[in-house]
Design a protein around this motif. Structure first.
Motif, short mmCIF file in Angstrom:
data_model
loop_
_atom_site.label_atom_id
_atom_site.label_comp_id
_atom_site.label_asym_id
_atom_site.label_seq_id
_atom_site.Cartn_x
_atom_site.Cartn_y
_atom_site.Cartn_z
N SER A 103 -3.40 23.39 -2.89
CA SER A 103 -2.12 24.10 -2.92
C SER A 103 -1.02 23.37 -2.15
CB SER A 103 -2.29 25.51 -2.32
OG SER A 103 -2.58 25.43 -0.92
N GLU A 104 -1.43 22.34 -1.41
CA GLU A 104 -0.47 21.63 -0.57
C GLU A 104 0.22 20.53 -1.38
OE1 GLU A 104 1.74 21.22 2.76
OE2 GLU A 104 0.19 22.74 2.37
N PRO A 105 1.55 20.52 -1.43
CA PRO A 105 2.25 19.50 -2.24
C PRO A 105 2.06 18.10 -1.67
CG PRO A 105 3.82 20.71 -0.90
CD PRO A 105 2.50 21.42 -0.75
N ARG A 106 2.03 17.14 -2.57
CA ARG A 106 1.91 15.74 -2.17
C ARG A 106 3.30 15.23 -1.75
NH1 ARG A 106 -1.43 10.91 -4.86
NH2 ARG A 106 0.03 9.19 -4.54
N SER A 107 3.40 14.67 -0.57
CA SER A 107 4.67 14.17 -0.05
C SER A 107 4.55 12.66 0.17
CB SER A 107 5.04 14.86 1.25
OG SER A 107 5.21 16.25 1.06
N GLU A 108 5.44 11.90 -0.45
CA GLU A 108 5.36 10.45 -0.39
C GLU A 108 5.78 9.92 0.98
OE1 GLU A 108 4.04 8.77 -2.91
OE2 GLU A 108 3.81 10.71 -3.95
N ILE A 109 5.19 8.80 1.34
CA ILE A 109 5.51 8.12 2.60
C ILE A 109 6.23 6.81 2.29
CG2 ILE A 109 4.44 6.85 4.53
CD1 ILE A 109 2.45 9.12 4.79
N ARG A 154 0.25 6.08 1.48
CA ARG A 154 1.57 6.30 0.88
C ARG A 154 1.86 7.77 0.58
NH1 ARG A 154 4.33 2.24 -1.25
NH2 ARG A 154 5.97 3.81 -1.04
N TYR A 155 0.98 8.66 1.02
CA TYR A 155 1.28 10.08 0.90
C TYR A 155 0.46 10.82 1.94
CZ TYR A 155 -3.22 10.64 -1.49
OH TYR A 155 -4.56 10.65 -1.79
N ASN A 156 0.73 12.11 2.11
CA ASN A 156 0.08 12.93 3.14
C ASN A 156 -1.33 13.34 2.73
OD1 ASN A 156 1.15 14.55 1.07
ND2 ASN A 156 1.31 16.35 2.41
N ARG A 157 -2.20 12.36 2.63
CA ARG A 157 -3.54 12.64 2.11
C ARG A 157 -4.35 13.51 3.05
NH1 ARG A 157 -5.56 6.33 2.30
NH2 ARG A 157 -6.13 6.22 4.53
N TRP A 158 -4.03 13.55 4.35
CA TRP A 158 -4.74 14.42 5.30
C TRP A 158 -4.49 15.90 5.01
CZ3 TRP A 158 -1.02 10.85 6.30
CH2 TRP A 158 0.26 11.33 6.61
N ASP A 159 -3.43 16.22 4.28
CA ASP A 159 -3.17 17.59 3.83
C ASP A 159 -3.51 17.74 2.35
OD1 ASP A 159 -2.24 18.58 6.25
OD2 ASP A 159 -0.18 17.99 5.86
N ALA A 160 -2.87 16.93 1.48
CA ALA A 160 -2.97 17.11 0.03
C ALA A 160 -4.37 16.90 -0.51
CB ALA A 160 -1.99 16.17 -0.67
N ASP A 161 -5.15 15.99 0.10
CA ASP A 161 -6.49 15.72 -0.42
C ASP A 161 -7.49 16.82 -0.07
OD1 ASP A 161 -5.45 13.40 -1.36
OD2 ASP A 161 -6.72 12.04 -0.20
N PHE A 162 -7.15 17.68 0.86
CA PHE A 162 -8.09 18.72 1.30
C PHE A 162 -7.64 20.13 0.94
CE2 PHE A 162 -8.72 15.04 4.04
CZ PHE A 162 -10.10 14.89 3.97
N ASP A 163 -6.45 20.26 0.39
CA ASP A 163 -5.92 21.57 0.03
C ASP A 163 -5.12 21.43 -1.26
OD1 ASP A 163 -4.74 24.03 -0.25
OD2 ASP A 163 -4.02 24.16 1.82
N ALA A 211 7.09 24.40 -1.22
CA ALA A 211 6.07 25.44 -1.35
C ALA A 211 4.84 25.01 -0.55
CB ALA A 211 5.73 25.67 -2.82
N THR A 212 4.87 25.22 0.76
CA THR A 212 3.80 24.77 1.63
C THR A 212 3.54 25.79 2.72
OG1 THR A 212 3.19 23.11 3.28
CG2 THR A 212 5.53 23.46 2.93
N LYS A 213 2.27 25.93 3.10
CA LYS A 213 1.96 26.84 4.20
C LYS A 213 2.26 26.19 5.54
CE LYS A 213 -2.94 25.54 4.34
NZ LYS A 213 -4.33 26.01 4.12
N HIS A 214 2.41 24.87 5.55
CA HIS A 214 2.75 24.16 6.78
C HIS A 214 4.27 24.09 6.88
CE1 HIS A 214 -1.43 23.12 7.13
NE2 HIS A 214 -1.42 22.43 6.00
N GLN A 215 4.83 24.85 7.73
CA GLN A 215 6.30 24.93 7.84
C GLN A 215 6.84 23.77 8.68
OE1 GLN A 215 8.16 27.70 6.18
NE2 GLN A 215 6.19 27.32 5.20
#
Length: 621
Positions: A487-493, A476-485, A389-393
């Motif tokens: 609605s953006e799911p956290r994805s582990e690295i 260890r996660y996509n903080r450049w997306d999840a920390d600023f939005d 469930a992400t706006k970034h396809q």
């Protein structure tokens, strides 16, 4: 590589010095090098073959071409590098029907006659030594811009301690015990000889009378060909000023003379060597007078090769009264070259840097000839078990990704890496083994699902890809997306051990900065640090060499691209910008974005050799 240089060497001009320097630099790296020239006594350990390349009679030209062709075939030459129009002509004829590329360095303006535009004898790639020359080739010779690369002549500078010591005494020479000295350094024939004659008539006598301690050194070959007016003026200044006039002529000790000189008048290689040694330069060449070279005037002076080359056909008038005034002002208050300018010159014209760029040009010309079509470089990110469930396809599910791999296998597409590509380009692997339908599969950020889903699938199909990772393993996660939005799911690295599994599986690792910033929004030193530190950190942590870099968000500009090159990367991969061919710009490689719902039709399109042209036509990118 197996490299053949072809050059006119009737006298030891700058172009000859350039060719010999390149030959030695590449030999030192383990490449095999041959030279075909008028002389077989050039100062190089490369294999030399004598042929009258400068002889322009057609019968002799054809004999030269036949000799070169035989050498190419016998020695299995990978690339031919020509260093004059005569050398390009015979090399072009010699290479007809062969799959060996021709690279020509153009050292000066070309004669504007019909055959120059009608017959493209310069080959596959043209190296222009300065900006004005590139503009001349495009606007006046009508050469295709895409085939021209700008690479200056390379110089082997003395060490940094030498430059510092020279700069320390450049002002007055008193600490070195040397008198104030002005030196003209250059050839004394042709256009340079005419400049020397004018200086002897209009400038030097006045300066010698005003500055009674000043000495004048005349350094360079072909002194016997100085124009008659210059010879007469030289005799007069010798009679008037005696031993203060030092007629050196040709010397191998130019560096030593630079160490004893306060102000140099010269152009081209002379100006570069002098500035790199911390010596002040009045840039006077065959085309123009570029004045005293300072940090402010450097870019303009360098574009003309310090006065030697104009961008457009124009009269080469020089205001010697202005030159006299500039020399007088300097001699009244001598100043060393600024350390920043000295370092800038050394960085730009360093033989090591130039030789690396020329070698890259050889490889690019070789690959353009062998692989003329677009190589699809596909860009993936996450490979999750189920849709996100992400706006970034930027994901393709595990199930769909396996369909991609099955499609690649069915259509005989062969995944390679940038490391593989470089091995073919450099001659380390034979081009006969290059796959007929190559693709490059790239994956950004290093998500954990790459380890759990992507790696097993790729191993199942016998494929390898390129994984772009952050240098900071604490991310260890996509903080450049999840920390600023929110609605953006956290994805582990992935953790370090999981990343090492890709290295063990034969994957190429690339850098993706330390922290995933938009590089163009950072101050350039900070952006350069993100790039360099990520390479250093990844190579240390994963014990593998990195050759490619991925720009986060595809965000780049020319300064950022140059920082990627300076960090030691061979490739910089973008997103939806770049050339039609991988070799159009190795620092901005176009990638094809892969989305969640690709179909057989879209896979066919995105892996086609014509896709990049289609994309440019449709999106204007």
């Amino acid at each position: 590589m197996r490299i053949l240089h072809v050059l006119s060497a009737e006298f030891f001009a700058g172009s000859v010095a350039y060719a010999v320097s390149l030959a030695e630099a590449h030999r030192a790296q383990g490449h095999a090098v041959w030279l075909v020239a008028d002389s077989d006594q050039l100062p190089t350990g490369a294999t030399q073959v004598q042929a009258p390349i400068g002889n322009r009679r057609y019968g002799q030209r054809l004999r030269n071409a036949r000799l070169i062709r035989q050498l190419i075939q016998t020695e299995h030459i990978d690339v031919v590098h020509a260093h004059s129009r005569a050398a390009s002509w015979v090399s072009y004829v010699a290479l007809r029907g062969l799959k060996v590329p021709l690279v020509s360095t153009v050292h000066g303006r070309q004669h504007l006659h019909a055959s120059t535009s009608l017959f493209d004898i310069y080959g596959d790639t043209v190296i222009a030594i300065c900006g004005n020359l590139r503009e001349h080739l495009i606007t006046e010779v009508k050469m295709a811009p895409a085939k021209i690369v700008e690479i200056p002549n390379g110089i082997t500078f003395q060490n940094e301690e030498f430059a510092s010591a020279v700069a320390d005494v450049a002002g007055t020479n008193n600490s070195s015990g040397e008198p104030l000295r002005l030196a003209f350094i250059g050839r004394f024939n042709g256009g340079k000889g005419e400049r020397a004659a004018a200086l002897l008539q209009q400038v030097f006598p006045t300066l010698l009378r005003e500055f009674t301690a000043l000495r004048l050194a005349l350094i360079g070959g072909e002194l016997e060909h100085l124009p008659a007016a210059g010879k007469a003026a030289l005799a007069q200044v010798q009679a008037e000023f005696g031993e203060r006039i030092e007629v050196v002529g040709f010397t191998k000790d130019v560096v030593g003379w630079l160490a004893r000189t306060s102000l140099v008048i010269g152009a081209g290689r002379v100006a570069i060597e002098a500035l790199g040694a911390g010596r002040a330069v009045l840039a006077l060449g065959e085309s123009s007078y570029a004045g005293l070279v300072t940090e402010a005037t450097f870019a303009t002076a360098a574009a003309s090769n310090f006065g030697d080359i104009s961008a457009r056909q124009s009269p080469s008038e020089v205001d010697f009264a202005t030159l006299l005034a500039d020399a007088r002002a300097f001699l009244l208050a001598p100043q060393p070259v600024a350390a920043a300018l000295c370092q800038r010159v050394r960085a730009r014209y360093s033989l090591a840097t130039v030789a690396a760029r020329v070698l890259e040009t050889y490889q690019a010309a070789r690959m353009r000839k062998a692989v003329p079509n677009f190589i699809p470089v596909l860009m993936y990110h996450k490979i999750p078990d189920a849709p996100l469930a992400t706006k970034h396809q930027i994901y393709v599910t595990k199930e769909n990704f396996e369909k991609h791999l099955a499609y690649f296998k069915q259509h005989k597409l062969t995944p390679i890496t940038f490391v593989d590509y470089l091995q073919f380009a450099s001659g380390e692997r034979p081009l006969t083994d290059f796959p007929p339908r190559p693709i490059i599969l790239t994956f950004d950020d290093g998500y954990t699902d790459n380890y759990t889903n992507l790696l097993p699938l790729m191993q199942q199909y016998g494929y390898r890809g390129v994984l772009y990772l952050l240098g900071d393993f604490d991310v260890r996660y996509n903080r450049w997306d999840a920390d600023f939005d929110p609605s953006e799911p956290r994805s582990e690295i992935m953790d370090a051990a999981q990343k090492r599994a890709f290295v063990a599986a034969g994957w190429e690792i690339g850098a993706h900065t330390m922290s995933h910033p938009r590089l163009t929004t950072l101050p350039l030193p900070e952006a350069a640090a993100e790039i360099q530190r990520s390479k250093t950190a990844l190579e240390a942590a994963l014990q593998t060499q990195l050759v490619s870099f991925a720009y986060p968000y595809g965000d780049l500009n020319e300064d950022v691209k140059e920082a990627v090159r300076a960090a030691g990367f061979a490739f910089g991969v973008a997103t939806d910008t770049g050339g039609l061919h991988l070799e159009d710009d190795r620092m901005q490689v176009f990638r094809v974005n892969m989305f969640p719902n690709e179909t057989a039709g879209s896979l066919f399109k995105k892996t086609a050799t014509w896709y990049r042209k289609y994309y440019r036509w449709k999106r204007k990118k």
